[in-house]
Scaffold this motif. Structure first.
Motif, PDB file in Angstrom:
ATOM      1  N   ASP A  38      -5.646  -7.744 -55.404  1.00 18.18           N
ATOM      2  CA  ASP A  38      -6.439  -6.968 -54.450  1.00 18.18           C
ATOM      3  C   ASP A  38      -6.803  -5.644 -55.117  1.00 18.18           C
ATOM      4  O   ASP A  38      -5.991  -4.724 -55.185  1.00 18.18           O
ATOM      5  N   SER A  89     -10.134  -2.698 -55.812  1.00 21.29           N
ATOM      6  CA  SER A  89     -11.456  -2.254 -55.368  1.00 21.29           C
ATOM      7  C   SER A  89     -11.861  -1.005 -56.132  1.00 21.29           C
ATOM      8  O   SER A  89     -11.024  -0.318 -56.741  1.00 21.29           O
ATOM      9  N   THR A 129     -10.445  -9.919 -54.364  1.00 15.07           N
ATOM     10  CA  THR A 129      -9.115 -10.374 -53.968  1.00 15.07           C
ATOM     11  C   THR A 129      -8.890 -11.780 -54.498  1.00 15.07           C
ATOM     12  O   THR A 129      -9.829 -12.561 -54.643  1.00 15.07           O
ATOM     13  N   ARG A 150     -14.842  -5.046 -53.824  1.00 15.59           N
ATOM     14  CA  ARG A 150     -13.438  -5.462 -53.691  1.00 15.59           C
ATOM     15  C   ARG A 150     -13.289  -6.908 -54.153  1.00 15.59           C
ATOM     16  O   ARG A 150     -14.022  -7.785 -53.712  1.00 15.59           O
TER      17      ARG A 150
END
Length: 147
Positions: free
Chosen positions: A109, A111, A93, A91
């Protein structure tokens, strides 16, 4: 006769010194000494004024990314070498930081799941063994395989 023996030894000793102590330590195989660490790296184009966080499972790193050139950066999460060739969640961000006069970038964001690949840079039977994945963030596609 003695001169020939020393002559032959004189040619072998420098060869052993060049190859190093561990060169023949793996069942007679000659190994180089290239290092490797297990982990996941992500290449991306950073936005000014944004703090980034890269997580692989529960292991995270934060920062602006290590600059690769003028437009790209790299974040890397190191994993234990014994992690194995398994699927992990990655992930990335990006959180905009408040700054006057700079347009606020949008929050990032993304993933994906990726399988860590086993690598042995010094060849089969030679250490180290590492498990790695390399990704790239593309705004239109998200996290994609860099290899």
């Amino acid at each position: 006769m003695t001169m020939r023996l020393w002559g032959k030894l004189g040619a072998i000793v420098p060869l052993l010194a060049i190859t190093g102590c561990g060169a023949f330590g793996n069942e007679g195989r000659a190994c180089t000494d290239i290092g490797a660490e297990s982990g996941v790296s992500v290449l991306f184009d950073p936005e000014p004024g944004t703090a980034y966080r890269l997580c692989v499972g529960a292991v995270c790193t934060e920062g602006e990314g290590a600059p690769i050139d003028t437009s790209e950066a790299l974040l890397r999460v190191r994993l234990p070498d014994a992690v194995g060739a398994k699927k992990v969640t990655v992930r990335l961000t990006g959180t905009p930081q408040f700054s006057r006069g700079i347009p606020k970038p949008r929050r990032l964001d993304v993933s994906t799941r990726v399988t860590l690949r086993r690598t042995q840079p010094n060849g089969p039977g030679c250490d180290p063994v590492a498990y790695q994945a390399a990704l790239r963030y593309e705004p239109a596609k998200g996290l994609v395989n860099a290899g």
